[in-house]
Design an enzyme around this catalytic site. Sequence first.
Site, short mmCIF file in Angstrom:
data_model
loop_
_atom_site.label_atom_id
_atom_site.label_comp_id
_atom_site.label_asym_id
_atom_site.label_seq_id
_atom_site.Cartn_x
_atom_site.Cartn_y
_atom_site.Cartn_z
N LYS A 23 0.79 -1.08 -0.14
CA LYS A 23 -0.03 0.02 0.16
C LYS A 23 0.91 1.35 -0.14
CE LYS A 23 -0.18 -0.50 4.98
NZ LYS A 23 -0.79 -0.75 6.10
N ARG A 35 -10.48 0.53 14.80
CA ARG A 35 -10.35 1.21 13.35
C ARG A 35 -11.42 0.41 12.47
NH1 ARG A 35 -4.77 1.49 10.02
NH2 ARG A 35 -5.07 -0.67 10.01
N HIS A 88 -6.03 -6.68 13.62
CA HIS A 88 -4.96 -5.97 13.56
C HIS A 88 -4.44 -5.46 15.02
CE1 HIS A 88 -1.94 -3.70 11.33
NE2 HIS A 88 -2.32 -2.59 11.90
N ARG A 92 1.32 -10.17 7.90
CA ARG A 92 1.35 -8.92 6.90
C ARG A 92 2.39 -7.94 7.29
NH1 ARG A 92 -3.97 -9.33 9.34
NH2 ARG A 92 -3.30 -7.39 10.33
N TYR A 101 15.71 30.74 4.02
CA TYR A 101 14.74 31.41 4.34
C TYR A 101 14.63 31.72 5.80
CZ TYR A 101 11.99 30.43 0.16
OH TYR A 101 11.72 30.35 -1.26
N CYS A 112 14.40 24.05 2.02
CA CYS A 112 13.33 24.88 0.96
C CYS A 112 12.70 23.75 0.25
CB CYS A 112 14.09 25.55 -0.09
SG CYS A 112 15.13 26.74 0.68
N MET A 113 11.72 24.00 -0.65
CA MET A 113 10.67 23.33 -1.14
C MET A 113 11.48 22.37 -2.23
SD MET A 113 7.41 23.77 -3.80
CE MET A 113 6.64 24.88 -2.87
N ASP A 114 12.44 22.94 -2.92
CA ASP A 114 13.27 22.19 -3.85
C ASP A 114 14.76 21.95 -3.72
OD1 ASP A 114 10.78 22.36 -5.49
OD2 ASP A 114 11.33 24.36 -5.75
#
Length: 347
Positions: A4, A102, A131, A190, A234, A282-284
């Site tokens: 998943k 759950r 679970h 699992r 930043y 930073c983002m990048d």
Amino acid sequence: MPVKANAYGHGAVETARAALEEGAAFLAVAAVSEAACLRAAGIDAPLLLLSPALPEELPELAALELRPFVSCAEDIDALDNAAAGSGKRLPVHLKIDTGMGRVGCTPEKAEGLARRIAGSRRLFLEGVATHLSAADSPAPDDMRWTARQLARFGEAVSAIRAAGIDPGILHAANSGALVFHPEALFDMARPGIALYGYSPAPEHPLALPVTPVMELRSAVVFIKRARRGEAVSYGRTWTAHEDTFIATVPAGYGDGLPRRLGGAGFSVLVGGERRPVVGRVCMDQFMVDLGPETCVKRGDPVVIFGTGAAAGGGSPNIAADIARLAGTIPYEITTAIASRVPRVYED
Ligand SMILES: *Cc1c(COP(=O)(O)O)cnc(C)c1O
């Protein structure tokens, strides 16, 4: 094996293929859309669906021959309808909530629901599962809690058997149970995170012969000289306390690296040496202090986290180290690696 969330970020199709090659009998996904991707890639192995599907997804679920967890009479009747016309019996797994809180039925309802499944001409009870919510903790209170969950599971399974119904495959163990509760293994396990190479319990190293699979690599794309007192990134949260060389690495929170790693003691391996990340992520991009003297060049490799094995020098972080610095768990680190980061597979 759970694949998943894009196989915990590792790439669902490639991971699924590797798992099946290594002998996994079942794969598990959380969403019908994830199962559809695997089927589209030609994977015809049994696929367990761990989360309840939406009503409008049921025809696709049946067409893809998924094996859903069922928790209530409504689930069973809706699947019975969805399986009409396929000419085949849809295998379902009865999920019992023994304490996770759950999904799943109460242990008392399990026998009645098993009867309902057994009474359906379009479904069959392939397995019964639960679970465990605290199996990754060896604290005495948690150990007792898991034992209690397993006892409730055992009682519900006995009631199903006593009603003359074969419960099929019994399964309960996640990675935590693999480590701390071997009695929870039953017919199938699992384990997710352990197979990706991380301990489910950060303070307890895995006593299993596995190593982290994922390595996050980048390269130095820019180097500049920062004078004493110059700020980096930043918010000017970091300033050079001496003249130094600063490398820019093109990876950031847009790639899934938590922004809060900036200033949290985060370091990376540059040219085989551990160097501190300075200023905000930073983002990048993020920046690394190379020190006042360096032989690092543009293009040199950067290991942000690795498999723990020394790749030509110092030992890299593993995703679990990054998780600790960011105040989270390795699951969240590998799962968050963005789709723009190319996945490259090596044998
Ligand atoms: C994700 C999941 C697992 C795997 O858990 P790990 O902690 O990664 O081993 C097992 N069972 C269910 C129902 C899950 O949702």
